[in-house]
Scaffold this active site. Structure first.
Site, PDB file in Angstrom:
ATOM      1  CG  HIS A   1      -1.994  -1.040   1.107  1.00  0.00           C
ATOM      2  ND1 HIS A   1      -2.671  -1.534   2.177  1.00  0.00           N
ATOM      3  CD2 HIS A   1      -2.485  -1.662   0.020  1.00  0.00           C
ATOM      4  CE1 HIS A   1      -3.553  -2.415   1.758  1.00  0.00           C
ATOM      5  NE2 HIS A   1      -3.456  -2.513   0.452  1.00  0.00           N
TER       6      HIS A   1
ATOM      7  NE  ARG B   1      -5.072  -2.328 -15.644  1.00  0.00           N
ATOM      8  CZ  ARG B   1      -4.055  -1.714 -16.261  1.00  0.00           C
ATOM      9  NH1 ARG B   1      -3.844  -0.422 -16.081  1.00  0.00           N
ATOM     10  NH2 ARG B   1      -3.260  -2.392 -17.052  1.00  0.00           N
TER      11      ARG B   1
ATOM     12  NE  ARG C   1      -0.010  -8.824 -15.524  1.00  0.00           N
ATOM     13  CZ  ARG C   1      -1.092  -8.167 -15.922  1.00  0.00           C
ATOM     14  NH1 ARG C   1      -1.950  -8.727 -16.762  1.00  0.00           N
ATOM     15  NH2 ARG C   1      -1.336  -6.962 -15.505  1.00  0.00           N
TER      16      ARG C   1
ATOM     17  CG  ASN D   1       0.146  -5.355 -19.176  1.00  0.00           C
ATOM     18  OD1 ASN D   1       1.066  -4.933 -19.861  1.00  0.00           O
ATOM     19  ND2 ASN D   1      -0.641  -4.557 -18.471  1.00  0.00           N
ATOM     20  CG  ASP D   2      -3.413 -10.576 -18.603  1.00  0.00           C
ATOM     21  OD1 ASP D   2      -2.734 -11.230 -17.805  1.00  0.00           O
ATOM     22  OD2 ASP D   2      -4.262  -9.736 -18.240  1.00  0.00           O
TER      23      ASP D   2
ATOM     24  CB  CYS E   1      -5.068  -0.725 -23.135  1.00  0.00           C
ATOM     25  SG  CYS E   1      -5.851  -2.324 -22.994  1.00  0.00           S
TER      26      CYS E   1
ATOM     27  CD  GLU F   1      -6.991  -9.401 -21.049  1.00  0.00           C
ATOM     28  OE1 GLU F   1      -6.037  -8.754 -20.608  1.00  0.00           O
ATOM     29  OE2 GLU F   1      -8.110  -9.379 -20.516  1.00  0.00           O
TER      30      GLU F   1
HETATM   31  C1  PEP Z   1      -3.294  -6.192 -20.123  1.00  0.00           C
HETATM   32  O1  PEP Z   1      -3.412  -7.382 -19.806  1.00  0.00           O
HETATM   33  O2  PEP Z   1      -2.447  -5.779 -20.941  1.00  0.00           O
HETATM   34  C2  PEP Z   1      -4.179  -5.168 -19.547  1.00  0.00           C
HETATM   35  C3  PEP Z   1      -4.202  -3.936 -19.990  1.00  0.00           C
HETATM   36  O3  PEP Z   1      -4.939  -5.541 -18.499  1.00  0.00           O
HETATM   37  P1  PEP Z   1      -4.391  -5.747 -16.998  1.00  0.00           P
HETATM   38  O4  PEP Z   1      -2.974  -5.257 -16.933  1.00  0.00           O
HETATM   39  O5  PEP Z   1      -5.313  -4.978 -16.137  1.00  0.00           O
HETATM   40  O6  PEP Z   1      -4.505  -7.229 -16.842  1.00  0.00           O
HETATM   41 MG    MG Z   2      -5.156  -8.013 -18.756  1.00  0.00          MG
END
Ligand code: PEP
Ligand code: MG
Length: 600
Positions: A204, A311, A490, A479-480, A527, A456
């Site tokens: 936090h 998000r 990750r 990211n995913d 994104c 994703e």
């Molecule tokens: C992603 O997976 O790239 C994404 C934008 O979503 P999050 O990072 O919230 O999983």
């Molecule tokens: Mg994601």
């Protein structure tokens, strides 16, 4: 050269990542928590001391909570609520009383025994987020211990502004959310940044540091032993280090760097109202990723063309009662209103994996004993759309709230982690059902709200025709997509070196999604984190990407970069990279680019 201490640097988008100032050491406590046996006749007295200390801390947290300014980030309230909950948990407030009675020990001793027991339980949980919550328990108990000793609240004593005008860098063992709030209120002391010995990247403290807009270094073990009061220090959050007693050359270099960063950030503001157009005249949309309604301010300040990813799961975390439809509506409408007609993409709940609901909240959904399902691979388990489809009321409530917010702005619904056509169809059916429910309740909404899906999961990227047929837009969650394509968790540090965004398989899936979107006239954005990385921009632009969504702090530097690029030469680069199978060669061709000739 000054002595260097390493840690986890946290730089807020709103500020530079450098702080130069004099160290001020915050003592964890000058109190002596003595532990001693008591006689039976003293039991009542010790229990009364415990009760009194808990009441003092309760009152302190309640007062802080009541005075949180309306524009403070949501996390601030959530963290105070969490600490208040910990304080009221019977494991902490009842068990120590029993220990005093049964073992005939003083209040401090009983509290310390129970603290270790509770922390041991937290620390044995095989989940980084929960392990870090042991730290919250320690912070709360420390406040009670201090109140036991002094009969007063345990607020950290902050120094006065230095008479010589130099700024301060606080060095603390740990800073609880309540302490951070005191810091936020005391801008008068000339605080430049802070360092803590504890705290991990998801603590936090880290989250609050970002939202307070101060550079910070967390997890700098032994900092208080290595730094003396009044030492000149340089905090470099980007490099993750603290330089103690820098030499003259270092100081001059850092002062220069700080000046340049401050000026550069200031100068970038001139780009705020300008369209991000490449040298050969192609306009690109720069959108913001946000986690809380308050973040919309940063998006507006950066001149974002819209919100590319809201998000929403952060509205649901760190609390026992899930937000109802009205509360969610207020949050979504706040963002939609503030963006004044610019698009706002609201992602439906992406809970599961590393983002978990509180046990009580889970219980309220009917989950057995509120336990997270015992998944050995939570990232592959009940997450995002899978979770929402498993808990229809949760999903429908959110959909109604988002649909209602569509009356005050340009709202779009984004569904995460789709892999199957039947999931798309079920999600669309739920949206249709939520619309029916709103009609029955005579609630207004925009019937044409666009629904999009996140790409994703590799399965989605490999079945795009089915996606573009059913959805109005796509957002690539890199990211995913990287995690699932390369089978790399990750959140697992031990395999982080294998998490490679330049892996040819990843690049092909991204390029294919962009190309299929273009052909089908379905807008595609990216994104994930790489959309905000300057080193990736030219490649993505060359693949045909025209919508980049990123943290608000990355928007203006990205715009400056885009103004220098040309689509024509980017396309050549992309074609070359996509023919390449060796990530090392891909890396090499991108590395040379910023200085390379980019003539059209
Ligand atoms: C992603 O997976 O790239 C994404 C934008 O979503 P999050 O990072 O919230 O999983
Ligand atoms: Mg994601």
């Amino acid at each position: 050269m000054g002595k260097e201490l390493l840690g986890i640097g946290v730089a807020s988008g709103a500020a530079t990542g450098i702080a130069i100032g004099r160290a001020h050491l915050l003592a964890p406590s000058e109190l002596d928590f003595r532990q001693y046996p008591i006689e039976r006749k003293d039991v009542l007295h010790e229990v009364a001391r415990l009760n009194n200390a808990f009441s003092i801390v309760r009152a302190e947290l309640d007062e802080l909570r009541a005075n949180v300014s309306p524009d403070a980030p949501n996390e601030v309230r959530a963290f105070l609520d969490l600490h208040r909950m910990i304080l009221d948990d019977s494991l902490l407030c009842d068990v120590p009383r029993d220990l005093v009675r049964q073992r005939l020990i003083n209040a401090e001793w009983a509290l310390a025994i129970q603290l270790e027991e509770v922390c041991r339980q937290f620390e044995s949980i095989d989940d980084a987020y929960f392990r870090e919550r042991a730290q919250d328990v320690r912070q709360v108990v420390e406040r009670v211990l201090k109140a036991l000793g002094t009969g007063r609240p345990a607020t950290a004593t902050l120094p006065k502004r230095r008479e010589d005008g130099e700024r301060l860098v606080l060095i603390a063992h740990d800073l609880a959310p309540a302490d951070m709030l005191h810091l936020k209120d005391r801008t008068d002391i000339g605080l430049a940044g802070f360092v803590t010995e504890l705290g991990g990247p998801t603590s936090h403290t880290a989250v609050l540091a970002r939202s307070l807009g101060l550079p910070a270094l967390l997890g700098a073990a032994g900092a208080r032993a290595q730094v003396a009061e009044g030492d000149l220090v340089i905090l470099d959050a980007e490099a993750g280090k603290l330089i103690v007693a820098p030499d003259a050359a270092e100081l001059v270099a850092y002062r220069q760097k700080l000046k340049q960063q401050t000026e550069a950030r200031f100068a970038l503001r001139r780009l705020k109202g300008r369209v991000a157009r490449t040298r050969d005249g192609v306009a690109v949309e720069l959108l913001a990723n946000i986690e809380a309604p308050e973040d919309v301010r940063d998006a507006l300040e950066a001149g974002a063309d819209g919100i590319g990813l809201f998000r929403t799961e952060f509205l649901f975390m760190n609390r026992d009662e899930l937000p109802d439809e009205d509360e969610q509506y207020e949050a979504y409408a706040k963002v939609a209103r503030a963006m004044k007609g610019k698009p706002v993409v609201i992602r439906t709940l992406d809970i599961g994996a590393d983002k978990v609901l509180n046990p009580t909240a889970r219980k309220s959904l009917g989950m057995a004993q509120g336990a997270p399902t015992e998944e050995s691979n939570p990232a592959l388990g009940l997450r995002a759309i899978r979770y929402c489809l498993a808990y229809p009321e949760l999903f429908l409530t959110q959909l109604r709230a988002i649909l209602r917010a569509s009356t005050v702005g340009t709202v779009r619904i984004l569904v995460p982690m789709l892999a199957h056509v039947h999931e798309i169809e079920q999600a669309l059916a739920f949206i249709a059902r939520a619309k029916e429910q709103l009609k029955d309740a005579h609630r207004k909404f925009d019937a044409r709200v666009a629904v999009g899906g996140m790409i994703e999961v590799p399965a989605a990227a490999l079945s795009l025709p089915a996606f573009v047929k059913r959805l109005k837009f796509l957002a690539v969650g890199t990211n995913d997509l990287i995690q699932y394509t390369l089978a790399i968790d990750r959140a697992d540090a031990s395999v982080a070196h294998l998490y490679d965004q330049l892996h040819p398989a990843v690049l092909k899936l991204i390029a294919q999604t962009i190309r299929t979107g273009q052909r089908a006239r379905t807008p595609v954005s990216v994104c994930g984190e790489l959309a905000g990385e300057l080193s990736m921009t030219e490649l993505l632009l060359g693949m045909g990407l025209r919508q980049f969504s990123m943290h608000p702090s990355q928007i203006l530097p990205m715009k400056e970069h885009l103004l220098e690029l040309s689509v024509k030469s980017s396309a050549k680069l992309a074609a070359r990279v996509l023919r390449e199978h060796d990530p090392m060669k891909i890396r090499a061709s991108l590395a040379g680019r910023r200085s390379a000739d980019r003539s059209v």
